[in-house]
Design a protein around this motif. Sequence first.
Motif, mmCIF file in Angstrom:
data_model
loop_
_atom_site.group_PDB
_atom_site.id
_atom_site.type_symbol
_atom_site.label_atom_id
_atom_site.label_comp_id
_atom_site.label_asym_id
_atom_site.label_seq_id
_atom_site.Cartn_x
_atom_site.Cartn_y
_atom_site.Cartn_z
ATOM 1 N N GLN A 156 0.817 -1.214 0.000
ATOM 2 C CA GLN A 156 0.000 0.000 0.000
ATOM 3 C C GLN A 156 0.854 1.269 0.000
ATOM 4 O OE1 GLN A 156 -3.064 -0.267 -0.581
ATOM 5 N NE2 GLN A 156 -3.678 -2.304 0.091
ATOM 6 N N VAL A 157 2.076 1.161 -0.481
ATOM 7 C CA VAL A 157 2.961 2.318 -0.573
ATOM 8 C C VAL A 157 3.152 2.653 -2.048
ATOM 9 C CG1 VAL A 157 5.271 3.222 -0.119
ATOM 10 C CG2 VAL A 157 4.153 1.743 1.569
ATOM 11 N N THR A 158 2.990 3.903 -2.407
ATOM 12 C CA THR A 158 3.190 4.324 -3.787
ATOM 13 C C THR A 158 4.060 5.574 -3.826
ATOM 14 O OG1 THR A 158 2.076 4.889 -5.865
ATOM 15 C CG2 THR A 158 1.103 5.755 -3.841
ATOM 16 N N GLY A 159 4.848 5.708 -4.897
ATOM 17 C CA GLY A 159 5.725 6.861 -5.012
ATOM 18 C C GLY A 159 7.182 6.483 -4.890
ATOM 19 N N ALA A 160 8.038 7.498 -4.777
ATOM 20 C CA ALA A 160 9.487 7.286 -4.747
ATOM 21 C C ALA A 160 10.007 7.156 -3.323
ATOM 22 C CB ALA A 160 10.197 8.446 -5.453
ATOM 23 N N TYR A 161 11.074 6.390 -3.180
ATOM 24 C CA TYR A 161 11.760 6.252 -1.896
ATOM 25 C C TYR A 161 13.252 6.101 -2.168
ATOM 26 C CZ TYR A 161 12.392 1.315 -2.906
ATOM 27 O OH TYR A 161 12.775 0.130 -3.495
ATOM 28 N N ARG A 162 14.060 6.327 -1.114
ATOM 29 C CA ARG A 162 15.509 6.186 -1.214
ATOM 30 C C ARG A 162 16.015 5.296 -0.089
ATOM 31 N NH1 ARG A 162 16.902 12.100 -0.420
ATOM 32 N NH2 ARG A 162 14.680 12.325 -0.035
ATOM 33 N N LEU A 163 16.770 4.268 -0.446
ATOM 34 C CA LEU A 163 17.445 3.417 0.526
ATOM 35 C C LEU A 163 18.869 3.940 0.651
ATOM 36 C CD1 LEU A 163 17.597 0.850 2.313
ATOM 37 C CD2 LEU A 163 18.245 -0.422 0.239
ATOM 38 N N MET A 164 19.235 4.430 1.844
ATOM 39 C CA MET A 164 20.459 5.206 1.999
ATOM 40 C C MET A 164 21.582 4.417 2.683
ATOM 41 S SD MET A 164 19.250 7.797 0.521
ATOM 42 C CE MET A 164 20.677 8.882 0.654
ATOM 43 N N LEU A 165 22.817 4.733 2.275
ATOM 44 C CA LEU A 165 23.997 4.150 2.899
ATOM 45 C C LEU A 165 24.288 4.747 4.270
ATOM 46 C CD1 LEU A 165 26.528 3.816 -0.050
ATOM 47 C CD2 LEU A 165 25.705 1.963 1.412
ATOM 48 N N GLY A 166 23.661 5.886 4.560
ATOM 49 C CA GLY A 166 23.934 6.543 5.834
ATOM 50 C C GLY A 166 25.037 7.580 5.685
ATOM 51 N N GLU A 167 25.106 8.458 6.647
ATOM 52 C CA GLU A 167 26.069 9.556 6.579
ATOM 53 C C GLU A 167 27.486 9.067 6.881
ATOM 54 O OE1 GLU A 167 26.903 13.561 9.156
ATOM 55 O OE2 GLU A 167 24.830 13.224 8.498
ATOM 56 N N ASN A 168 28.364 9.203 5.884
ATOM 57 C CA ASN A 168 29.792 8.870 6.021
ATOM 58 C C ASN A 168 30.050 7.412 6.409
ATOM 59 O OD1 ASN A 168 30.176 11.551 5.462
ATOM 60 N ND2 ASN A 168 31.179 12.074 7.391
ATOM 61 N N PHE A 169 29.116 6.510 6.099
ATOM 62 C CA PHE A 169 29.347 5.099 6.415
ATOM 63 C C PHE A 169 30.464 4.564 5.517
ATOM 64 C CE2 PHE A 169 27.508 0.550 6.226
ATOM 65 C CZ PHE A 169 28.308 0.152 7.289
ATOM 66 N N GLY A 170 31.606 4.278 6.094
ATOM 67 C CA GLY A 170 32.773 3.849 5.337
ATOM 68 C C GLY A 170 33.806 4.934 5.150
ATOM 69 N N ILE A 171 33.456 6.181 5.500
ATOM 70 C CA ILE A 171 34.417 7.285 5.414
ATOM 71 C C ILE A 171 34.881 7.611 6.831
ATOM 72 C CG2 ILE A 171 34.778 9.699 4.771
ATOM 73 C CD1 ILE A 171 32.666 9.374 2.634
ATOM 74 N N ARG A 172 36.106 7.302 7.135
ATOM 75 C CA ARG A 172 36.623 7.529 8.479
ATOM 76 C C ARG A 172 37.386 8.841 8.594
ATOM 77 N NH1 ARG A 172 40.260 5.120 10.561
ATOM 78 N NH2 ARG A 172 39.568 5.474 12.690
ATOM 79 N N GLN A 173 38.059 9.239 7.531
ATOM 80 C CA GLN A 173 38.865 10.453 7.590
ATOM 81 C C GLN A 173 38.922 11.097 6.224
ATOM 82 O OE1 GLN A 173 43.198 9.588 7.984
ATOM 83 N NE2 GLN A 173 42.545 7.478 8.321
ATOM 84 N N TRP A 174 38.852 12.418 6.231
ATOM 85 C CA TRP A 174 38.896 13.162 4.984
ATOM 86 C C TRP A 174 40.330 13.520 4.616
ATOM 87 C CZ3 TRP A 174 34.612 14.163 1.969
ATOM 88 C CH2 TRP A 174 33.388 13.793 2.535
ATOM 89 N N GLY A 175 41.085 14.026 5.574
ATOM 90 C CA GLY A 175 42.481 14.333 5.324
ATOM 91 C C GLY A 175 42.667 15.407 4.271
ATOM 92 N N ASP A 176 43.874 15.515 3.800
ATOM 93 C CA ASP A 176 44.219 16.445 2.720
ATOM 94 C C ASP A 176 43.936 15.754 1.392
ATOM 95 O OD1 ASP A 176 45.257 18.173 0.897
ATOM 96 O OD2 ASP A 176 47.295 18.188 1.709
ATOM 97 N N LEU A 177 42.875 16.193 0.688
ATOM 98 C CA LEU A 177 42.452 15.502 -0.520
ATOM 99 C C LEU A 177 43.495 15.560 -1.631
ATOM 100 C CD1 LEU A 177 38.655 16.374 -0.712
ATOM 101 C CD2 LEU A 177 39.810 14.473 0.412
#
Length: 304
Positions: free
Chosen positions: A189-210
């Motif tokens: 009974q659900v219609t329309g768009a949805y997003r399945l998300m990886l989550g915020e920064n999941f797998g990103i531990r450090q940004w560092g000097d790019l």
Amino acid sequence: MERNAVLFLVLSIVIIIVYSMVVPPAPPQAPKPVAPSQEAPSVTGGVATPSAREELPALAAGPERVVTVETDLYRATLSTRGAVINSWQLKRYTNGPKKETPIELFVPSEKVSVLAPLAVVVEGEDEALKTAVLNGPYALEGDDLRLSDRRPIGQLRFEVRTPSGQVVSKRLTFHHDSYQVDVELETRQVTGAYRLMLGENFGIRQWGDLTTVGYVGPTSQVDGKVVWDKPSKLDQPAVHAGRVAWTALQDKYFLSAFIPEDPQSAVVAERFGEGRVTAGLRDTVSGETASRTYRKRTSLQQGV
């Protein structure tokens, strides 16, 4: 060290690309013959869907529960508040002065609201459905899992129902010898768009000097091409429509990725602030399938 890090990152992306090429989507399941008085199953997104008369087994919601999934590779906790991952520790990778602290691929912030891995964001104007699906509370079938070669596979099922009869269910399958989690999303009974998300920064531990670390942020493969969504350019969410093989978040050493069983309609990459990004799979449930059980299968993969 820098050369090894770059080599690892290249190999991780190659593994994901090869995986999507050598493991093709499962073929559509042919409907079984039924009596004239019965409704035949329909096939949506490469997965057979039961008839409208078939009900998902109902689960009873209650206070928030937190369950633990532990293998020789990682220790994860999940909450019924949103049916999401609360934490993900890598047992074989450590840091700290004595290298005794397990590396955390995801830790909720105590200062700001953070989108957690496996969150489902419903689009549209149905605020009650949006809130229920994003925050729960979900009912839970299953308990703490300790997996090993003696118990190689374990499952958890989360389910939320709205007063109007809408249902969203997440079935998660864990493997003792792999970082992969099989994710099956069901709706009714659900219609329309949805997003399945990886989550915020999941797998990103450090940004560092790019300039020395290399690329950090969302990466996807759409229509056979790799797309890099640079965080500095994500003033608005980036949507890439097409045949989605995978979408990932990566840094110098680690990554997390969704690998859909059948091609998705789009990926979405977003930035919430400085050093805060996410990515996810976007799909649409049509009105034709809204009254039936709609299933999507995806693998959540972490790379180290």
